[in-house]
Write a protein that holds these residues in place. Structure first.
Motif, short mmCIF file in Angstrom:
data_model
loop_
_atom_site.label_atom_id
_atom_site.label_comp_id
_atom_site.label_asym_id
_atom_site.label_seq_id
_atom_site.Cartn_x
_atom_site.Cartn_y
_atom_site.Cartn_z
N HIS A 188 -20.09 -9.01 3.38
CA HIS A 188 -18.68 -9.40 3.44
C HIS A 188 -18.25 -9.73 2.01
O HIS A 188 -18.21 -10.89 1.61
N PRO A 189 -17.90 -8.70 1.22
CA PRO A 189 -17.58 -8.93 -0.19
C PRO A 189 -16.41 -9.90 -0.41
O PRO A 189 -16.31 -10.52 -1.46
N GLU A 190 -15.56 -10.04 0.61
CA GLU A 190 -14.40 -10.94 0.47
C GLU A 190 -14.81 -12.40 0.29
O GLU A 190 -14.03 -13.22 -0.23
N ILE A 191 -16.03 -12.76 0.70
CA ILE A 191 -16.48 -14.15 0.57
C ILE A 191 -16.42 -14.60 -0.89
O ILE A 191 -16.19 -15.78 -1.17
N ALA A 192 -16.58 -13.68 -1.82
CA ALA A 192 -16.57 -14.04 -3.24
C ALA A 192 -15.19 -14.46 -3.73
O ALA A 192 -15.08 -15.07 -4.79
N HIS A 193 -14.13 -14.17 -2.95
CA HIS A 193 -12.78 -14.47 -3.46
C HIS A 193 -11.79 -15.03 -2.45
O HIS A 193 -10.67 -15.38 -2.83
N VAL A 194 -12.15 -15.16 -1.17
CA VAL A 194 -11.18 -15.69 -0.19
C VAL A 194 -10.87 -17.15 -0.49
O VAL A 194 -11.65 -17.85 -1.16
N PRO A 195 -9.74 -17.66 0.01
CA PRO A 195 -9.39 -19.06 -0.23
C PRO A 195 -10.39 -20.02 0.40
O PRO A 195 -11.04 -19.70 1.40
N LEU A 196 -10.48 -21.20 -0.19
CA LEU A 196 -11.37 -22.24 0.30
C LEU A 196 -10.57 -23.37 0.92
O LEU A 196 -9.51 -23.76 0.42
N LEU A 197 -11.08 -23.90 2.03
CA LEU A 197 -10.59 -25.12 2.66
C LEU A 197 -11.70 -26.14 2.45
O LEU A 197 -12.78 -26.01 3.03
N LEU A 198 -11.47 -27.13 1.60
CA LEU A 198 -12.51 -28.07 1.22
C LEU A 198 -12.40 -29.35 2.04
O LEU A 198 -11.35 -29.97 2.08
#
Length: 196
Positions: free
Chosen positions: A136-146
């Motif tokens: 899932h290459p998108e994991i490297a750049h998707v938004p984060l909810l911290l």
């Protein structure tokens, strides 16, 4: 730096999930979503010690989605705590499934709260590795909810003022020390909740 007006609240995990769900409306939903099938993905990654931490270990949990992951909830526990066991919590898993999210939990030790001093890069390195491991290459750049408690909340706030472009929203639960560096100007538009 602007100081937020803070109102103390007592919250449950369900309310925290609701807060994230409310804040995550900015992520567009796909017109047709396919349900996740198969065994959930679980990966671990550890980063060698750096300037502000002696340990940084991360675990990813994600349903086996056929479509791209929309965002990642990052769970950062209190001082020197191991948050990885939180990934077994059905409330977090249900929240992830219902919003096509992945979960990442952290186990950091040392003075890791100031993200710009190395621990933030460690999280980014783990996400890049998880993107490769999971296909899932998108994991490297998707938004984060911290979401963080105590020192984890401090890390979250400090991550936002350092790298706001990566964060969709954040929650600080009982943090006490915050980086006094001038925030990136974009940090002011990042939604955040402070529970004291």
């Amino acid at each position: 730096m602007r100081t937020p007006r803070i109102t103390p609240l007592l919250v449950s995990r369900a309310r925290i999930a609701f807060c994230f769900a409310s804040l995550s409306l900015a992520v567009p939903h796909a017109i047709a979503q396919q349900p996740a099938t198969g065994t959930p993905l679980v990966f671990d990654y550890e980063v060698a010690a750096r300037a502000n931490f002696t340990k940084a270990a991360f675990r990813l949990w994600s349903p086996a989605y056929a479509q791209p992951i929309r965002a990642i909830v990052v769970l950062v526990p209190g001082y020197n705590g191991d948050g990885r066991k939180a990934l077994a919590d059905s409330a977090w898993q249900d929240f992830a499934r219902s919003n096509r999210l992945a979960l990442v939990a952290c186990f950091m030790q040392g003075d890791y709260a100031v993200a710009r001093s190395g621990s933030g890069d460690a999280l980014e390195e783990a996400l890049t590795t998880f993107a490769q491991q999971s296909s899932h290459p998108e994991i490297a750049h998707v938004p984060l909810l911290l979401y963080g408690a105590s020192a984890g909340g401090q890390f979250n706030y400090n991550f936002v003022i350092w790298r706001p472009s990566r964060v969709m929203a954040f929650i600080v639960n009982k943090g006490g020390f915050y980086d006094d560096q001038e925030p990136d100007p974009h940090a002011y538009s990042t939604p955040g909740l402070f529970f004291l």
